[in-house]
Write an enzyme that holds these catalytic residues in place. Sequence first.
Site, short mmCIF file in Angstrom:
data_model
loop_
_atom_site.label_atom_id
_atom_site.label_comp_id
_atom_site.label_asym_id
_atom_site.label_seq_id
_atom_site.Cartn_x
_atom_site.Cartn_y
_atom_site.Cartn_z
N HIS A 270 -35.73 -30.17 16.45
CA HIS A 270 -34.36 -29.51 16.12
C HIS A 270 -33.69 -30.16 14.93
O HIS A 270 -33.50 -31.15 15.25
CB HIS A 270 -33.47 -29.39 17.48
N HIS B 202 -41.60 -29.37 18.46
CA HIS B 202 -40.86 -29.08 17.45
C HIS B 202 -39.64 -29.99 17.37
O HIS B 202 -39.43 -30.60 18.51
CB HIS B 202 -40.30 -27.57 17.83
P1 5GP Z 1 -36.85 -27.02 23.58
O1 5GP Z 1 -35.92 -27.08 24.69
O2 5GP Z 1 -38.29 -26.88 23.93
O3 5GP Z 1 -36.82 -28.21 22.83
O4 5GP Z 1 -36.31 -26.00 22.66
C1 5GP Z 1 -36.97 -24.84 22.43
C2 5GP Z 1 -35.95 -23.99 21.61
O5 5GP Z 1 -36.39 -22.86 21.10
C3 5GP Z 1 -34.65 -23.72 22.41
O6 5GP Z 1 -33.62 -24.09 21.89
C4 5GP Z 1 -34.88 -22.13 22.30
O7 5GP Z 1 -33.43 -21.51 21.81
C5 5GP Z 1 -35.54 -21.74 21.20
N1 5GP Z 1 -36.53 -20.62 21.27
C6 5GP Z 1 -36.96 -20.00 22.35
N2 5GP Z 1 -37.72 -18.99 22.24
C7 5GP Z 1 -37.42 -18.72 21.08
C8 5GP Z 1 -37.72 -17.68 20.04
O8 5GP Z 1 -38.40 -16.56 20.58
N3 5GP Z 1 -37.53 -17.58 18.80
C9 5GP Z 1 -36.63 -18.54 18.22
N4 5GP Z 1 -36.31 -18.27 17.08
N5 5GP Z 1 -36.04 -19.64 19.01
C10 5GP Z 1 -36.73 -19.59 20.17
#
Ligand code: 5GP
Length: 143
Positions: free
Chosen positions: A100, A98
């Site tokens: 951000h 993903h």
């Molecule tokens: P990463 O750290 O993998 O780049 O980002 C994962 C993101 O997904 C985090 O910012 C976290 O807050 C978000 N996230 C984790 N679980 C969920 C969820 O169940 N729903 C939503 N909308 N966001 C999530």
Amino acid sequence: MDCIFCDIIEGRSEAEILYQDENIISFLDIRPVNYGHTLVITKKHFDNFLSIPPNELNYLMKGMQFVASAVIKSVNADGFNLILNSGKAAGQTIFHFHFHIIPRYLNDFRFKPDFKRYSDGAIKEFADKIRSELNKQKDSFYG
Ligand code: 5GP
Ligand code: ZN
């Protein structure tokens, strides 16, 4: 496979979905850095940035531009960061790739890494190593 983002795509988990089409979906991050913090993902599951095929990446980037523009306008942001965390060491916690989109405001906060300095000649050594790896990979990447 256990993947919360696939669950959101399939409607098994709730999310504030902002946009979706055949290839991508975008929803609000539940733990925002700033309000309006948005995630954009491909509907197909890929673990990280390096495993996404070029056509899927195109859909994602096009969608990013579309969604980012609307998010930033909606929350009156002064700018935004596009962040991708690839791999645990880089802070990736959900292994469905993903991007951000993080709305930013003048003077809101600062990312403060501990900047390094190249010692004499070291910048060229790093560049040589990377250039050599690029040369090795070029044909298989570009075909
Ligand atoms: P990463 O750290 O993998 O780049 O980002 C994962 C993101 O997904 C985090 O910012 C976290 O807050 C978000 N996230 C984790 N679980 C969920 C969820 O169940 N729903 C939503 N909308 N966001 C999530
Ligand atoms: Zn997934």
